[in-house]
Write an enzyme that holds these catalytic residues in place. Structure first.
Site, PDB file in Angstrom:
ATOM      1  N   GLY A 284      -2.945  11.013  -4.597  1.00 51.67           N
ATOM      2  CA  GLY A 284      -3.839  10.509  -3.561  1.00 51.67           C
ATOM      3  C   GLY A 284      -4.393   9.146  -3.909  1.00 51.67           C
TER       4      GLY A 284
ATOM      5  N   THR B 272       2.781  11.976  -0.413  1.00 46.22           N
ATOM      6  CA  THR B 272       4.044  12.709  -0.501  1.00 46.22           C
ATOM      7  C   THR B 272       3.797  14.114  -1.019  1.00 46.22           C
ATOM      8  OG1 THR B 272       5.187  10.634  -0.955  1.00 46.22           O
ATOM      9  CG2 THR B 272       6.375  12.657  -1.490  1.00 46.22           C
TER      10      THR B 272
ATOM     11  N   GLU C  85       5.130   4.733 -13.994  1.00 46.54           N
ATOM     12  CA  GLU C  85       5.964   4.980 -12.821  1.00 46.54           C
ATOM     13  C   GLU C  85       7.066   3.932 -12.742  1.00 46.54           C
ATOM     14  OE1 GLU C  85       3.716   4.718  -9.198  1.00 46.54           O
ATOM     15  OE2 GLU C  85       5.419   5.222  -7.926  1.00 46.54           O
TER      16      GLU C  85
HETATM   17  C1  LIG Z   1       7.656   7.288   2.150  1.00 47.01           C
HETATM   18  C2  LIG Z   1       6.412   6.852   1.424  1.00 47.01           C
HETATM   19  C3  LIG Z   1       5.847   7.681   0.474  1.00 47.01           C
HETATM   20  C4  LIG Z   1       4.649   7.325  -0.159  1.00 47.01           C
HETATM   21  N1  LIG Z   1       4.067   8.209  -1.035  1.00 47.01           N
HETATM   22  C5  LIG Z   1       2.824   7.925  -1.522  1.00 47.01           C
HETATM   23  C6  LIG Z   1       2.106   8.890  -2.303  1.00 47.01           C
HETATM   24  O1  LIG Z   1       2.603   9.973  -2.583  1.00 47.01           O
HETATM   25  N2  LIG Z   1       0.856   8.591  -2.702  1.00 47.01           N
HETATM   26  C7  LIG Z   1       0.266   7.397  -2.420  1.00 47.01           C
HETATM   27  O2  LIG Z   1      -0.856   7.176  -2.831  1.00 47.01           O
HETATM   28  N3  LIG Z   1       0.915   6.456  -1.684  1.00 47.01           N
HETATM   29  C8  LIG Z   1       2.179   6.698  -1.228  1.00 47.01           C
HETATM   30  N4  LIG Z   1       2.842   5.764  -0.450  1.00 47.01           N
HETATM   31  C9  LIG Z   1       2.115   4.565  -0.041  1.00 47.01           C
HETATM   32  C10 LIG Z   1       2.671   3.298  -0.623  1.00 47.01           C
HETATM   33  O3  LIG Z   1       2.315   3.148  -1.942  1.00 47.01           O
HETATM   34  C11 LIG Z   1       2.167   2.151   0.287  1.00 47.01           C
HETATM   35  O4  LIG Z   1       2.900   2.244   1.477  1.00 47.01           O
HETATM   36  C12 LIG Z   1       2.364   0.796  -0.325  1.00 47.01           C
HETATM   37  O5  LIG Z   1       1.447   0.614  -1.355  1.00 47.01           O
HETATM   38  C13 LIG Z   1       2.189  -0.329   0.709  1.00 47.01           C
HETATM   39  O6  LIG Z   1       0.975  -0.197   1.390  1.00 47.01           O
HETATM   40  P1  LIG Z   1       0.914  -0.212   2.980  1.00 47.01           P
HETATM   41  O7  LIG Z   1       1.902   0.736   3.483  1.00 47.01           O
HETATM   42  O8  LIG Z   1      -0.488  -0.025   3.376  1.00 47.01           O
HETATM   43  O9  LIG Z   1       1.400  -1.665   3.385  1.00 47.01           O
HETATM   44  P2  LIG Z   1       0.519  -2.995   3.377  1.00 47.01           P
HETATM   45  O10 LIG Z   1      -0.158  -3.115   2.092  1.00 47.01           O
HETATM   46  O11 LIG Z   1      -0.268  -3.065   4.611  1.00 47.01           O
HETATM   47  O12 LIG Z   1       1.678  -4.074   3.409  1.00 47.01           O
HETATM   48  C14 LIG Z   1       2.289  -4.545   4.604  1.00 47.01           C
HETATM   49  C15 LIG Z   1       3.174  -5.708   4.234  1.00 47.01           C
HETATM   50  O13 LIG Z   1       2.381  -6.758   3.689  1.00 47.01           O
HETATM   51  C16 LIG Z   1       2.892  -7.155   2.434  1.00 47.01           C
HETATM   52  N5  LIG Z   1       1.803  -7.625   1.592  1.00 47.01           N
HETATM   53  C17 LIG Z   1       0.623  -7.010   1.361  1.00 47.01           C
HETATM   54  N6  LIG Z   1      -0.105  -7.736   0.511  1.00 47.01           N
HETATM   55  C18 LIG Z   1       0.626  -8.826   0.186  1.00 47.01           C
HETATM   56  C19 LIG Z   1       0.415  -9.953  -0.656  1.00 47.01           C
HETATM   57  N7  LIG Z   1      -0.691 -10.084  -1.345  1.00 47.01           N
HETATM   58  N8  LIG Z   1       1.396 -10.872  -0.751  1.00 47.01           N
HETATM   59  C20 LIG Z   1       2.539 -10.742  -0.051  1.00 47.01           C
HETATM   60  N9  LIG Z   1       2.796  -9.701   0.769  1.00 47.01           N
HETATM   61  C21 LIG Z   1       1.839  -8.757   0.873  1.00 47.01           C
HETATM   62  C22 LIG Z   1       3.562  -5.913   1.899  1.00 47.01           C
HETATM   63  O14 LIG Z   1       4.523  -6.213   0.930  1.00 47.01           O
HETATM   64  C23 LIG Z   1       4.200  -5.358   3.163  1.00 47.01           C
HETATM   65  O15 LIG Z   1       5.384  -6.036   3.421  1.00 47.01           O
HETATM   66  C24 LIG Z   1       4.047   6.090   0.155  1.00 47.01           C
HETATM   67  C25 LIG Z   1       4.648   5.244   1.091  1.00 47.01           C
HETATM   68  C26 LIG Z   1       5.813   5.605   1.730  1.00 47.01           C
HETATM   69  C27 LIG Z   1       6.406   4.683   2.743  1.00 47.01           C
END
Ligand SMILES: Cc1cc2nc3c(=O)[nH]c(=O)nc-3n(C[C@H](O)[C@H](O)[C@H](O)COP(=O)(O)OP(=O)(O)OC[C@H]3O[C@@H](n4cnc5c(N)ncnc54)[C@H](O)[C@@H]3O)c2cc1C
Lengths: 398, 373
Positions: free
Chosen positions: A127, A161, A244
């Site tokens: 989480g 997940t 990780e």
């Molecule tokens: C299938 C799946 C399973 C997952 N499982 C888990 C889990 O079990 N536990 C958990 O805690 N999380 C989990 N995650 C979450 C995952 O870690 C996040 O999706 C990831 O950290 C990206 O965050 P976000 O989706 O909010 O995208 P955002 O952070 O909103 O990013 C959107 C876009 O902006 C870009 N971006 C953001 N900041 C910057 C920057 N400073 N410079 C350049 N580009 C930037 C990103 O690269 C991306 O392209 C999972 C995600 C997926 C898709």
């Protein structure tokens, strides 16, 4: 310089291979061939078999119940397990929270949690991410307020997940709102059956239910479930994420999947010629194979360094980026190889419960959902943009 | 030279847009998607027929619009923007075009009016299992038996085959080479496995075992592969326009997301790497549009190699753009970009389907180079 495995390592590989041949369940291995989804029972069964053998936590020290293998041996085990068609073991317990508890937990936590992670009796979920805090994880807002001998947790996690099948969550919560973001975060272990925890499914484009939203409404968590010190959670999370990333190259899995791709390319034909002999397709396969080879050797270089000097640090980001590109490349070429028969969409046919009629060759149904599934490889665990930020900032000083 | 649509073509797209906007939002569409009986909205299909879209390529005397590549481009791009599930590609592009070019007079006068009215759908079976993107019949055969033909064989991934009343089927015919038949989908010996394609539209695999048809079922084509190759090029052209519509929507959704999603205290669109990715998406859409114009303007060219050169060239180019756009747009969304409840993934599905239906990029690169003057 010596690129080959030494005789001891070779012997270990032989031992592992013999074990796999004898012990890897045939019905689980069959799923790898067609891309059927492993279910919780499959994972538990395989977990149990490795547990009996003492290999379930290859990296953990023997005193904690692990196998105490060195990084190269861990890698060999990983490769052979994937080559045998076995599922990835649940990383949340074994590779994430387990090491955190070992390093930062107290004795009671170690004896309470580690044995059940090892035995596979308890499943974990992670989480960390929240709707407003993905890449910017430190901005997280799920709060834990101390109330006597417990914390009261309120807020929301997302993308969690396997939250729907997990017994426990390791969770980042905010315990101090008045300091720098990173300094007000704590690391809590939350029983998923606690009153006030609600798990809602998120269906992904591959048709799978693997991720969830998790809501906390005045959830009471005993104070003894705090790992380490209050407000030091960010350090533990960084430790966890660096762990990780070392496994994140995914070499073993990609080698197994590449082998499957090649098998498909030997069956599918264009104008009477198999794709493995078709000049255009053959060139793409070769390109990808070389990228995989470069990844494998680079990964081995880092594993040797890890063996000698400990965790590799930010350089592992280059493995994450290229590792995810290789995984995605394999999925893309698999879809191309299958051709028209990747167009029918029956992701439900990948589940155990399905008993309909397959469309096209037996490897076809998997191709398209798998291509979609792999898109996430460049998003989670720190997106590839974030990895490149790490490389340019921490390795290149830009 | 003119790269705008005529007023009539624009009006058509407008009226389509209105029909879909009023009756086909994302949630309503979800219900059609879940309906395994039809895989689309029969009511919307009726609306399309009543407004003359189903007969877009049919001659005026059959109640059609007598349209060509430009009309197909305008209409299919617009339908794709709404993720339309209706069997327009199968019936109105492939089926009607085939009837017009290769139908016998009897087939045209009996069947075309029903089709144009939305009462009977068509499909064209292009491929066979294991033959990849080769439209020449290999495993499907036919024999004369008295005055009848008897067909045997299998056809793979027949788009629209789920709802078609009539299906065009090519078969090997001894001494002649091949022949094309318009077969009643309900005829004895025709069995269908129907399913959904990745973008939700219906399709079917067909098995023909001793299907007996009268000589009047044979179409007026010298051989099956020439006629089917032409239809395949029309299908590619329509599919490219669908891809264009889906690209535009993916671009717009992402553009908006970059301005609204905040991380690190600012909209993610402030990060330069995303700005550059977005700029590439923007430019890819425009170059793809140019190539769709090329295909649409040549698809009716009577010179087959010229037609194929343009259509395949456009397909090879646009497929690449489609993949880049789909993957980049997901990536720029982060986790949200892979969820089923968000429209982007449905556009991505269409963009991905377009890459493997009617020939993949490699196939069309080969066709393009093989038709090089
Ligand atoms: C299938 C799946 C399973 C997952 N499982 C888990 C889990 O079990 N536990 C958990 O805690 N999380 C989990 N995650 C979450 C995952 O870690 C996040 O999706 C990831 O950290 C990206 O965050 P976000 O989706 O909010 O995208 P955002 O952070 O909103 O990013 C959107 C876009 O902006 C870009 N971006 C953001 N900041 C910057 C920057 N400073 N410079 C350049 N580009 C930037 C990103 O690269 C991306 O392209 C999972 C995600 C997926 C898709």
């Amino acid at each position: 310089m010596e690129l080959l495995y030494d005789s001891e390592q070779q012997a270990f590989r032989e031992e592992v291979r013999a074990f796999m041949k004898e012990m890897a369940p045939v019905d689980i291995a069959a799923k790898a061939h067609t891309g059927q989804r492993y279910d919780k029972e499959d994972m538990k069964r395989w977990h149990g078999i490795l547990y009996e053998q003492g290999w379930v936590a290859p990296k953990w020290s023997k005193e904690n119940g692990g196998a105490g293998l060195d990084p190269i041996q861990v890698h060999i085990l990983d490769e052979e397990a994937f080559a045998a068609g076995m599922p990835r073991l649940q990383a949340f317990g074994l590779s994430m929270v387990g090491p955190v508890i070992i390093h930062f937990g107290d004795d009671e936590q170690k004896s309470r949690y580690l044995p059940k992670i090892l035995s596979g009796e308890e499943f974990w979920c992670q989480g960390f991410s929240e709707p407003g805090s993905g890449s910017d994880l430190a901005s997280l807002k799920t709060r834990a307020d101390r109330d006597g001998d417990k914390y009261i947790v309120n807020g929301q996690k997302t993308w969690t997940t396997q939250a729907h099948i997990a017994d426990w969550m390791f969770c980042l919560v905010r315990t101090d709102w008045d300091v720098k973001q990173q300094e007000g975060i704590s690391f809590l272990l939350i029983d998923m059956t606690s009153p006030g925890v609600e798990v809602r499914p998120i269906i992904t484009m591959d048709g799978e239910h693997a991720v969830n939203e998790v809501f906390f409404d005045n959830v009471e968590v005993p104070a003894e479930n705090l790992v380490g010190e209050e407000n030091k959670g960010w350090d533990y999370a960084k430790f966890l994420l660096s762990n990780e990333r070392t496994g994140i190259a995914g070499v073993g899995q990609s080698k197994a999947e590449f082998a499957r791709l090649k098998a498909i390319a030997r069956k599918e034909k264009r104008r009477g010629v198999t794709l493995s002999e078709d000049p255009l397709f053959k060139a793409k396969l070769a390109d990808l194979e070389l990228k995989l080879r470069a990844l494998e050797i680079t990964n081995l270089r880092m594993l040797i360094e890890e063996k000698e000097k400990g965790a590799p640090g930010p350089i592992s980001s280059i493995l994450k980026v290229v590792g995810s590109e290789v995984q995605q490349g394999i999925a893309t070429l698999t879809m191309e190889a299958v051709g028209s028969y990747a167009a029918p969409y029956l992701p439900e046919s990948l589940e155990n419960s399905w008993n309909g009629e397959p469309i096209g060759p037996d490897y076809a149904a998997h191709a398209m959902p798998y291509y979609f599934f792999r898109r996430k490889a460049s998003i989670y665990g720190g997106s590839n943009e974030i990895q490149r930020n790490i490389i340019s900032k921490h390795l290149l000083g830009l | 030279m003119d790269f705008t649509f005529t007023e009539e073509q624009s009006l058509m797209a407008d009226s389509l847009r209105k029909a879909y906007e009023s009756d086909y939002d994302f949630d309503k569409r979800r219900a059609f998607l879940d309906d395994t009986a039809t895989f689309h909205s029969p009511a919307m299909w009726q609306t399309l027929a009543e407004n003359g879209f189903v007969g877009l390529l049919a001659p005026e005397e059959a109640g059609g619009f007598n349209g060509g590549g430009a009309e197909i481009m305008a209409v299919t791009a617009e339908m794709s923007r709404h993720l339309a599930l209706e069997p327009f590609l199968a019936t109105s592009v492939m089926g009607v075009r085939l009837l017009v070019t290769a139908g016998t007079n009897a087939q045209k006068s009996n069947i075309l009016p029903q089709v144009v009215a939305g009462e009977a759908n068509l499909a064209v079976a292009l491929y066979e299992p294991g033959q990849r993107y080769d439209v020449a019949p290999q495993t499907t055969t036919t024999k004369l038996d008295g005055d009848d033909f008897v067909l045997n064989g299998t056809k793979a991934v027949v788009v629209g085959g789920d709802s078609a009343r009539w299906i065009a089927i090519g078969a090997k015919l001894e001494d002649v080479g091949s022949a094309l038949f318009l077969v009643d989908a309900g005829a004895d010996g025709v069995s269908k496995k129907t399913y959904r394609l990745v973008d939700g539209r219906g399709a079917a695999d067909l098995e023909l075992s001793d299907v007996r048809v009268g000589a009047n079922a044979r179409m007026a084509a010298d051989d099956a592969e020439t006629a089917l190759a032409e239809i395949e090029d029309w299908a590619v052209t329509a599919s490219l326009a669908e891809t264009l519509g889906a690209m535009e929507m993916a671009r717009d959704l992402t553009h908006e997301y970059l301005q609204t999603r905040e991380q690190f205290g600012r909209p993610i669109g402030k990060f330069q790497v995303l700005q550059h990715n977005m700029a590439d998406v923007f430019s890819d859409v425009e170059f793809a549009r140019s190539m769709v114009f090329w295909a649409a303007s040549e698809v009716a060219n009577p010179d087959a190699p010229t037609r194929r050169h343009a259509v395949s060239g456009a397909k090879a180019f646009v497929d690449n753009a489609a993949r880049n756009i789909a993957e980049r747009c997901i990536q720029m969304h982060g986790g949200v970009g892979v969820t089923d409840e968000y429209a982007l993934t449905h556009y991505v599905k269409r963009l991905t389907l377009g890459q493997i239906l009617f020939g993949d990029r490699d196939e069309h690169l080969l066709r393009y180079t093989n038709t090089n003057a």
